[in-house]
Scaffold this motif. Structure first.
Motif, PDB file in Angstrom:
ATOM      1  N   GLN A   1       0.828  -1.208   0.000  1.00  0.00           N
ATOM      2  CA  GLN A   1       0.000   0.000   0.000  1.00  0.00           C
ATOM      3  C   GLN A   1       0.862   1.258   0.000  1.00  0.00           C
ATOM      4  N   LEU A   2       1.802   1.334   0.920  1.00  0.00           N
ATOM      5  CA  LEU A   2       2.629   2.535   1.021  1.00  0.00           C
ATOM      6  C   LEU A   2       3.512   2.711  -0.205  1.00  0.00           C
ATOM      7  N   ALA A   3       4.108   1.618  -0.669  1.00  0.00           N
ATOM      8  CA  ALA A   3       4.977   1.698  -1.840  1.00  0.00           C
ATOM      9  C   ALA A   3       4.194   2.095  -3.084  1.00  0.00           C
ATOM     10  N   PHE A   4       2.980   1.570  -3.220  1.00  0.00           N
ATOM     11  CA  PHE A   4       2.171   1.896  -4.392  1.00  0.00           C
ATOM     12  C   PHE A   4       1.683   3.341  -4.333  1.00  0.00           C
ATOM     13  N   THR A   5       1.318   3.814  -3.144  1.00  0.00           N
ATOM     14  CA  THR A   5       0.914   5.214  -2.996  1.00  0.00           C
ATOM     15  C   THR A   5       2.057   6.145  -3.394  1.00  0.00           C
ATOM     16  N   ARG A   6       3.278   5.783  -2.968  1.00  0.00           N
ATOM     17  CA  ARG A   6       4.454   6.579  -3.337  1.00  0.00           C
ATOM     18  C   ARG A   6       4.660   6.566  -4.852  1.00  0.00           C
ATOM     19  N   PHE A   7       4.502   5.405  -5.456  1.00  0.00           N
ATOM     20  CA  PHE A   7       4.638   5.293  -6.910  1.00  0.00           C
ATOM     21  C   PHE A   7       3.636   6.207  -7.616  1.00  0.00           C
ATOM     22  N   CYS A   8       2.378   6.184  -7.187  1.00  0.00           N
ATOM     23  CA  CYS A   8       1.338   7.010  -7.808  1.00  0.00           C
ATOM     24  C   CYS A   8       1.630   8.495  -7.626  1.00  0.00           C
ATOM     25  N   ALA A   9       2.069   8.865  -6.433  1.00  0.00           N
ATOM     26  CA  ALA A   9       2.371  10.274  -6.168  1.00  0.00           C
ATOM     27  C   ALA A   9       3.523  10.760  -7.047  1.00  0.00           C
ATOM     28  N   ASP A  10       4.545   9.939  -7.195  1.00  0.00           N
ATOM     29  CA  ASP A  10       5.687  10.323  -8.027  1.00  0.00           C
ATOM     30  C   ASP A  10       5.302  10.456  -9.490  1.00  0.00           C
ATOM     31  N   ARG A  11       4.473   9.528  -9.971  1.00  0.00           N
ATOM     32  CA  ARG A  11       4.072   9.602 -11.386  1.00  0.00           C
ATOM     33  C   ARG A  11       3.166  10.815 -11.622  1.00  0.00           C
ATOM     34  N   SER A  12       2.334  11.166 -10.663  1.00  0.00           N
ATOM     35  CA  SER A  12       1.497  12.362 -10.800  1.00  0.00           C
ATOM     36  C   SER A  12       2.359  13.610 -10.865  1.00  0.00           C
ATOM     37  N   PHE A  13       3.391  13.658 -10.029  1.00  0.00           N
ATOM     38  CA  PHE A  13       4.294  14.810 -10.012  1.00  0.00           C
ATOM     39  C   PHE A  13       5.031  14.941 -11.343  1.00  0.00           C
ATOM     40  N   GLU A  14       5.341  13.805 -11.977  1.00  0.00           N
ATOM     41  CA  GLU A  14       6.046  13.804 -13.256  1.00  0.00           C
ATOM     42  C   GLU A  14       5.107  13.997 -14.453  1.00  0.00           C
ATOM     43  N   ASN A  15       3.789  14.136 -14.160  1.00  0.00           N
ATOM     44  CA  ASN A  15       2.780  14.218 -15.225  1.00  0.00           C
ATOM     45  C   ASN A  15       2.801  12.971 -16.115  1.00  0.00           C
ATOM     46  N   ARG A  16       3.010  11.823 -15.485  1.00  0.00           N
ATOM     47  CA  ARG A  16       2.995  10.538 -16.207  1.00  0.00           C
ATOM     48  C   ARG A  16       1.890   9.647 -15.621  1.00  0.00           C
ATOM     49  N   GLU A  17       0.706  10.215 -15.532  1.00  0.00           N
ATOM     50  CA  GLU A  17      -0.400   9.488 -14.915  1.00  0.00           C
ATOM     51  C   GLU A  17      -0.883   8.317 -15.762  1.00  0.00           C
ATOM     52  N   ASP A  18      -0.417   8.242 -17.008  1.00  0.00           N
ATOM     53  CA  ASP A  18      -0.785   7.104 -17.839  1.00  0.00           C
ATOM     54  C   ASP A  18      -0.186   5.799 -17.329  1.00  0.00           C
ATOM     55  N   LEU A  19       0.812   5.893 -16.436  1.00  0.00           N
ATOM     56  CA  LEU A  19       1.437   4.695 -15.874  1.00  0.00           C
ATOM     57  C   LEU A  19       0.707   4.188 -14.628  1.00  0.00           C
ATOM     58  N   ILE A  20      -0.188   4.993 -14.088  1.00  0.00           N
ATOM     59  CA  ILE A  20      -0.808   4.643 -12.809  1.00  0.00           C
ATOM     60  C   ILE A  20      -1.777   3.472 -12.960  1.00  0.00           C
ATOM     61  N   LEU A  21      -2.711   3.564 -13.900  1.00  0.00           N
ATOM     62  CA  LEU A  21      -3.708   2.508 -14.059  1.00  0.00           C
ATOM     63  C   LEU A  21      -3.088   1.149 -14.392  1.00  0.00           C
ATOM     64  N   PRO A  22      -2.140   1.064 -15.345  1.00  0.00           N
ATOM     65  CA  PRO A  22      -1.541  -0.243 -15.620  1.00  0.00           C
ATOM     66  C   PRO A  22      -0.853  -0.854 -14.402  1.00  0.00           C
ATOM     67  N   ASN A  23      -0.184  -0.036 -13.602  1.00  0.00           N
ATOM     68  CA  ASN A  23       0.491  -0.577 -12.427  1.00  0.00           C
ATOM     69  C   ASN A  23      -0.483  -0.914 -11.311  1.00  0.00           C
ATOM     70  N   PHE A  24      -1.597  -0.187 -11.257  1.00  0.00           N
ATOM     71  CA  PHE A  24      -2.662  -0.603 -10.346  1.00  0.00           C
ATOM     72  C   PHE A  24      -3.168  -1.989 -10.744  1.00  0.00           C
ATOM     73  N   GLY A  25      -3.316  -2.211 -12.052  1.00  0.00           N
ATOM     74  CA  GLY A  25      -3.695  -3.533 -12.526  1.00  0.00           C
ATOM     75  C   GLY A  25      -2.675  -4.588 -12.142  1.00  0.00           C
ATOM     76  N   GLY A  26      -1.392  -4.255 -12.259  1.00  0.00           N
ATOM     77  CA  GLY A  26      -0.357  -5.198 -11.878  1.00  0.00           C
ATOM     78  C   GLY A  26      -0.377  -5.527 -10.392  1.00  0.00           C
ATOM     79  N   VAL A  27      -0.554  -4.498  -9.571  1.00  0.00           N
ATOM     80  CA  VAL A  27      -0.630  -4.721  -8.121  1.00  0.00           C
ATOM     81  C   VAL A  27      -1.857  -5.558  -7.779  1.00  0.00           C
ATOM     82  N   THR A  28      -2.973  -5.271  -8.438  1.00  0.00           N
ATOM     83  CA  THR A  28      -4.207  -6.027  -8.194  1.00  0.00           C
ATOM     84  C   THR A  28      -4.032  -7.498  -8.561  1.00  0.00           C
ATOM     85  N   VAL A  29      -3.403  -7.764  -9.697  1.00  0.00           N
ATOM     86  CA  VAL A  29      -3.148  -9.155 -10.107  1.00  0.00           C
ATOM     87  C   VAL A  29      -2.288  -9.856  -9.071  1.00  0.00           C
TER      88      VAL A  29
END
Length: 232
Positions: A1-29
């Motif tokens: 949870q904490l690591a994924f939240t950090r990943f999402c926050a970093d990608r949002s800061f980089e304006n690379r939010e297109d990476l968030i949903l696929p990695n959410f899918g990976g974490v969910t799997v």
């Protein structure tokens, strides 16, 4: 949870939010596979006196709840507090109504009602996440690469929760305070009810805290952070 939240926050800061949903899918799997592999032998061998339907429902509930935790942290990290509130209200309303309507099936009916509510809750969260973060792919495991992974945050989350739950395990499994429920599951009447009531009493304070954080503190913090970054 904490690591994924950090990943999402970093990608949002980089304006690379297109990476968030696929990695959410990976974490969910990953969460689904691991929780399923843990729950399957536990349900099959630790509950010999229960029906097959009960064991299947137990496995399903564990997998769904594990994914709900990830989705909840994801949505809260993305500041969608109202959506979380409404979805939880809907999910647990269905849980209560479903359990009442299916109680003629005894324990299996109660567990099935609980599962229906949790599936509704998870489905609503998935809809919000997919709508909020469109992407070309659905599943990616970039988060687990050395560049993005934070093992220290995983250890922090693990030991924090282990500490939070340690006292509960002591009350449950000590013969003087705990009692058997089903199979290896135990409860503590003198502990569980007071703790449950204390959690309920915290809800208004937590609500006020979140509102204040979102309205007052965040605005000041954002201004301060922008000033530091931009040479103010």
């Amino acid at each position: 949870q904490l690591a994924f939240t950090r990943f999402c926050a970093d990608r949002s800061f980089e304006n690379r939010e297109d990476l968030i949903l696929p990695n959410f899918g990976g974490v969910t799997v990953l969460v689904t596979v691991i929780s399923g592999l843990l729950a399957l032998p536990a349900a099959m061998f630790l509950f010999p006196g229960q029906s097959v339907l009960f064991r299947v429902l137990l496995i399903a509930c564990f997998v769904v709840l594990s994914n709900i935790w990830i989705a909840t942290v994801f949505l809260s990290g993305m500041k969608q507090y109202k959506a979380i509130l409404l979805l939880y209200a809907l999910g647990y309303t269905i849980t209560v109504l479903g359990a009442l309507m299916l109680r003629f099936l005894d324990l299996d009916g109660l567990l099935l009602g609980f599962l229906l509510g949790q599936v509704t809750l998870l489905a609503g969260m998935l809809v919000l996440i997919v709508r909020g973060y469109p992407a070309e792919s659905i599943v990616s495991f970039d988060m687990f690469g050395k560049k993005y992974l934070y093992p220290s945050l995983m250890l922090v989350g693990f030991f924090y929760n282990a500490g939070v739950w340690a006292d509960k395990a002591m009350f449950w499994f000590y013969d003087g305070t705990g009692s058997d429920v089903i199979g290896p599951l135990r409860a503590s009447l003198i502990y569980d009810i007071p703790v449950f009531l204390s959690y309920l009493s915290l809800i208004p304070g937590m609500a006020v805290f979140l509102v204040r954080m979102e309205t007052d503190f965040v605005e000041y913090y954002s201004n301060f952070y922008d000033a530091v970054r931009e040479g103010g």
